[in-house]
Design a protein around this motif. Structure first.
Motif, short mmCIF file in Angstrom:
data_model
loop_
_atom_site.label_atom_id
_atom_site.label_comp_id
_atom_site.label_asym_id
_atom_site.label_seq_id
_atom_site.Cartn_x
_atom_site.Cartn_y
_atom_site.Cartn_z
N UNK A 94 0.84 -1.21 0.00
CA UNK A 94 0.00 0.00 0.00
C UNK A 94 0.87 1.26 0.00
N UNK A 95 0.70 2.08 -1.02
CA UNK A 95 1.53 3.29 -1.18
C UNK A 95 0.62 4.52 -1.18
N UNK A 96 0.91 5.45 -0.29
CA UNK A 96 0.10 6.68 -0.21
C UNK A 96 0.85 7.80 -0.92
N UNK A 97 0.19 8.44 -1.88
CA UNK A 97 0.81 9.57 -2.58
C UNK A 97 0.25 10.86 -1.97
N UNK A 98 1.13 11.61 -1.30
CA UNK A 98 0.70 12.84 -0.62
C UNK A 98 1.16 14.06 -1.41
N UNK A 99 0.39 15.15 -1.36
CA UNK A 99 0.85 16.39 -2.01
C UNK A 99 1.89 17.08 -1.12
N UNK A 100 2.74 17.95 -1.67
CA UNK A 100 3.71 18.65 -0.81
C UNK A 100 3.02 19.58 0.18
N UNK A 101 1.84 20.11 -0.18
CA UNK A 101 1.08 20.96 0.76
C UNK A 101 -0.38 20.96 0.30
N UNK A 102 -1.27 21.40 1.19
CA UNK A 102 -2.69 21.45 0.82
C UNK A 102 -2.91 22.55 -0.22
N UNK A 103 -2.08 23.61 -0.16
CA UNK A 103 -2.20 24.69 -1.15
C UNK A 103 -1.87 24.15 -2.55
N UNK A 104 -0.82 23.30 -2.62
CA UNK A 104 -0.46 22.69 -3.91
C UNK A 104 -1.58 21.80 -4.42
N UNK A 105 -2.21 21.08 -3.47
CA UNK A 105 -3.30 20.17 -3.88
C UNK A 105 -4.43 20.97 -4.54
N UNK A 106 -4.78 22.09 -3.92
CA UNK A 106 -5.85 22.94 -4.46
C UNK A 106 -5.46 23.45 -5.86
N UNK A 107 -4.21 23.89 -5.96
CA UNK A 107 -3.73 24.39 -7.27
C UNK A 107 -3.83 23.30 -8.34
N UNK A 108 -3.43 22.07 -7.96
CA UNK A 108 -3.45 20.97 -8.93
C UNK A 108 -4.86 20.60 -9.37
#
Ligand code: ADP
Ligand code: 5GP
Length: 202
Positions: free
Chosen positions: A119-133
């Motif tokens: 099981x591999x979890x892919x996390x964003x570098x930050x929540x702000x980056x996630x929103x941008x993406x």
């Protein structure tokens, strides 16, 4: 050398880059296949039946659940998603490595049924980056993006339950880390058990 394939399960918040990383991994590895999920979600612009997903009506999806045709299934952001079992079974028996890109509920169901799944979890570098993406992808409505961001915090809380976490700051680095995980998993004693047993019986 006769071995069963590896089963790699990737999860993480929507927009974190799972699809991007998995696509790059498949392109660089002929032995690696990405499972095609079934869903009741409507196709997005550019999505192709049988390539991105198998798009099903809700009644057909429910029939498949009743017939035990899924390795796992879950309701995610209001739609049903599931991994069809026969393709996975055949591929693993043949020794192909399989990747699933599924939500956290599905990942834990897979771990219950196949404990050796990775099981591999892919996390964003930050929540702000996630929103941008999510915004940059331009695939979902503002309401849909908000729904996905709200779920992201809850999903991130479960990251520590995974076997590995990849922080997807740069795609190339995330792909390298996933390749390193695959290499390490293939050196696990339990993965080489059948091979080692044959070796000493010769
Ligand atoms: P997921 O499959 O997790 O929902 P996607 O792979 O669709 O996410 O990626 C969401 C968006 O973020 C896409 O537009 C993709 O090009 C972009 N993206 C993915 N990884 C990165 C990264 N490391 N840096 C910047 N943008 C990224
Ligand atoms: P999307 O609609 O953005 O393609 O996917 C939404 C969510 O559903 C993502 O978190 C994705 O990983 C998850 N998902 C896709 N396929 C499956 C599946 O077969 N099973 C489960 N449980 N989740 C899935």
């Amino acid at each position: 050398m006769e071995r069963k394939g590896l089963l790699l399960v990737f999860s993480g918040p929507s927009g974190t880059g799972k699809g991007t990383v998995c696509k790059a991994l498949v392109e660089g590895n002929l032995d690696l296949r990405l499972s095609i999920s079934a869903t009741t979600r409507s196709p997005r612009t550019g999505e192709v039946e049988g390539v991105n997903y198998i798009f099903l009506k809700k009644e057909d999806f429910k029939r498949m659940i009743a017939e035990g045709q899924f390795l796992e299934w879950a309701k995610v952001y209001g739609n049903y998603y599931g991994t069809p079992l026969p393709f996975i079974q055949k591929a693993l028996e043949k020794g192909n490595d399989m990747m699933l890109e599924i939500d956290i509920q599905g990942a834990f169901q897979v771990r219950e049924k196949i404990p050796e799944a990775v099981l591999i979890f892919v996390a964003p570098p930050s929540m702000a980056d996630l929103k941008l993406r999510l915004n940059a992808r331009g695939a979902d409505s503002p309401e849909e993006i908000q729904k996905r961001l709200c779920c992201a915090i809850e999903e991130m809380k479960l990251a520590c339950e995974y076997d590995y976490v990849i922080i997807n700051d740069e795609v190339a680095r995330a792909v390298e880390q996933a390749q390193a995980i695959i290499k390490a998993e293939k050196c696990r004693a339990r993965y080489l058990k059948t091979y080692l047993a044959k070796l000493i019986s010769m």
